[in-house]
Design a protein around this motif. Sequence first.
Motif, PDB file in Angstrom:
ATOM      1  N   TYR A   2      20.664   0.739 -18.287  1.00  0.00           N
ATOM      2  CA  TYR A   2      20.353   2.036 -17.684  1.00  0.00           C
ATOM      3  C   TYR A   2      18.845   2.172 -17.504  1.00  0.00           C
ATOM      4  N   ILE A   3      18.424   2.539 -16.301  1.00  0.00           N
ATOM      5  CA  ILE A   3      17.017   2.750 -16.003  1.00  0.00           C
ATOM      6  C   ILE A   3      16.771   4.243 -15.852  1.00  0.00           C
ATOM      7  N   GLU A   4      15.804   4.765 -16.601  1.00  0.00           N
ATOM      8  CA  GLU A   4      15.486   6.182 -16.535  1.00  0.00           C
ATOM      9  C   GLU A   4      15.064   6.564 -15.124  1.00  0.00           C
ATOM     10  N   LYS A   5      15.624   7.643 -14.614  1.00  0.00           N
ATOM     11  CA  LYS A   5      15.292   8.101 -13.263  1.00  0.00           C
ATOM     12  C   LYS A   5      13.959   8.814 -13.233  1.00  0.00           C
ATOM     13  N   TYR A   6      13.625   9.504 -14.328  1.00  0.00           N
ATOM     14  CA  TYR A   6      12.375  10.234 -14.434  1.00  0.00           C
ATOM     15  C   TYR A   6      11.624   9.774 -15.676  1.00  0.00           C
ATOM     16  N   PRO A   7      10.300   9.855 -15.656  1.00  0.00           N
ATOM     17  CA  PRO A   7       9.514   9.400 -16.807  1.00  0.00           C
ATOM     18  C   PRO A   7       9.629  10.309 -18.025  1.00  0.00           C
ATOM     19  N   SER A   8      10.269  11.480 -17.850  1.00  0.00           N
ATOM     20  CA  SER A   8      10.391  12.428 -18.949  1.00  0.00           C
ATOM     21  C   SER A   8      11.741  13.123 -18.904  1.00  0.00           C
ATOM     22  N   LYS A   9      12.366  13.259 -20.059  1.00  0.00           N
ATOM     23  CA  LYS A   9      13.634  13.983 -20.149  1.00  0.00           C
ATOM     24  C   LYS A   9      13.433  15.458 -19.810  1.00  0.00           C
ATOM     25  N   LEU A  10      12.283  16.002 -20.180  1.00  0.00           N
ATOM     26  CA  LEU A  10      11.976  17.399 -19.890  1.00  0.00           C
ATOM     27  C   LEU A  10      11.857  17.626 -18.390  1.00  0.00           C
ATOM     28  N   LEU A  11      11.219  16.676 -17.704  1.00  0.00           N
ATOM     29  CA  LEU A  11      11.094  16.752 -16.253  1.00  0.00           C
ATOM     30  C   LEU A  11      12.470  16.668 -15.606  1.00  0.00           C
ATOM     31  N   GLU A  12      13.299  15.751 -16.085  1.00  0.00           N
ATOM     32  CA  GLU A  12      14.648  15.575 -15.548  1.00  0.00           C
ATOM     33  C   GLU A  12      15.483  16.838 -15.725  1.00  0.00           C
ATOM     34  N   GLN A  13      15.363  17.458 -16.892  1.00  0.00           N
ATOM     35  CA  GLN A  13      16.121  18.677 -17.165  1.00  0.00           C
ATOM     36  C   GLN A  13      15.682  19.811 -16.234  1.00  0.00           C
ATOM     37  N   ALA A  14      14.366  19.942 -16.032  1.00  0.00           N
ATOM     38  CA  ALA A  14      13.846  20.996 -15.154  1.00  0.00           C
ATOM     39  C   ALA A  14      14.316  20.792 -13.717  1.00  0.00           C
ATOM     40  N   VAL A  15      14.281  19.546 -13.253  1.00  0.00           N
ATOM     41  CA  VAL A  15      14.734  19.233 -11.895  1.00  0.00           C
ATOM     42  C   VAL A  15      16.225  19.534 -11.763  1.00  0.00           C
TER      43      VAL A  15
END
Length: 209
Positions: A2-15
């Motif tokens: 699995y490759i992270e789509k965003y550099p931050s989980k917080l950023l991913e959650q906000a998006v």
Amino acid sequence: MYIEKYPSKLLEQAVKEFSKLPGVGERTALRLVLYMLNQEPEFSFTFSDAIRNLRENINYCSKCHNISETELCEICASPNRNSNIICVVENLRDVISIEHTHQFDGLYHVLGGKISPMDGIGPSDLNIESLVERVKNGEATEIIFALSTTMEGDTTNFYLYRKLQGFEIKITTLARGVSIGDELEYADEITLGRSIVNRLAFEPNINKI
């Protein structure tokens, strides 16, 4: 792997949360989130506080069901409005659209939608009985049907007409400056204003329902 789509989980959650908004895809959501990150922290705090205050403190007018911070909305409480005329609309957006025309000085009644069996919305799901009560109590001499010119809008108009038929009250509808199938919020202010000023007596067309 699995490759992270965003550099931050917080950023991913906000998006993810922003992309839940109507008309906002993932790209637009990412752009909005990055914009907020580039602003001063106070910008984000003020934004989130406004949303929280909206959810925690907003009420609905006890008379017309418009959004309000008090028991009666500013329109219902205003002594400068013509209380003899009630304009029936589907939602808050329609109230805002009509108010922007500056052509209507009466009161409103927000149904909260329109009758749509396909969507599982019946008369009992709307603020219809409270409208009947307002008419029964002699609050108005004219009711304006200002619903969208769609099959669902026409069905709701006809149902309301049947409910109000027994009262001595004038029932009108918007002049057809608003195109068939249009929602009020998409009509330009001049067209919508003229449709209100030049409103017509409501004539139920049973064959269309």
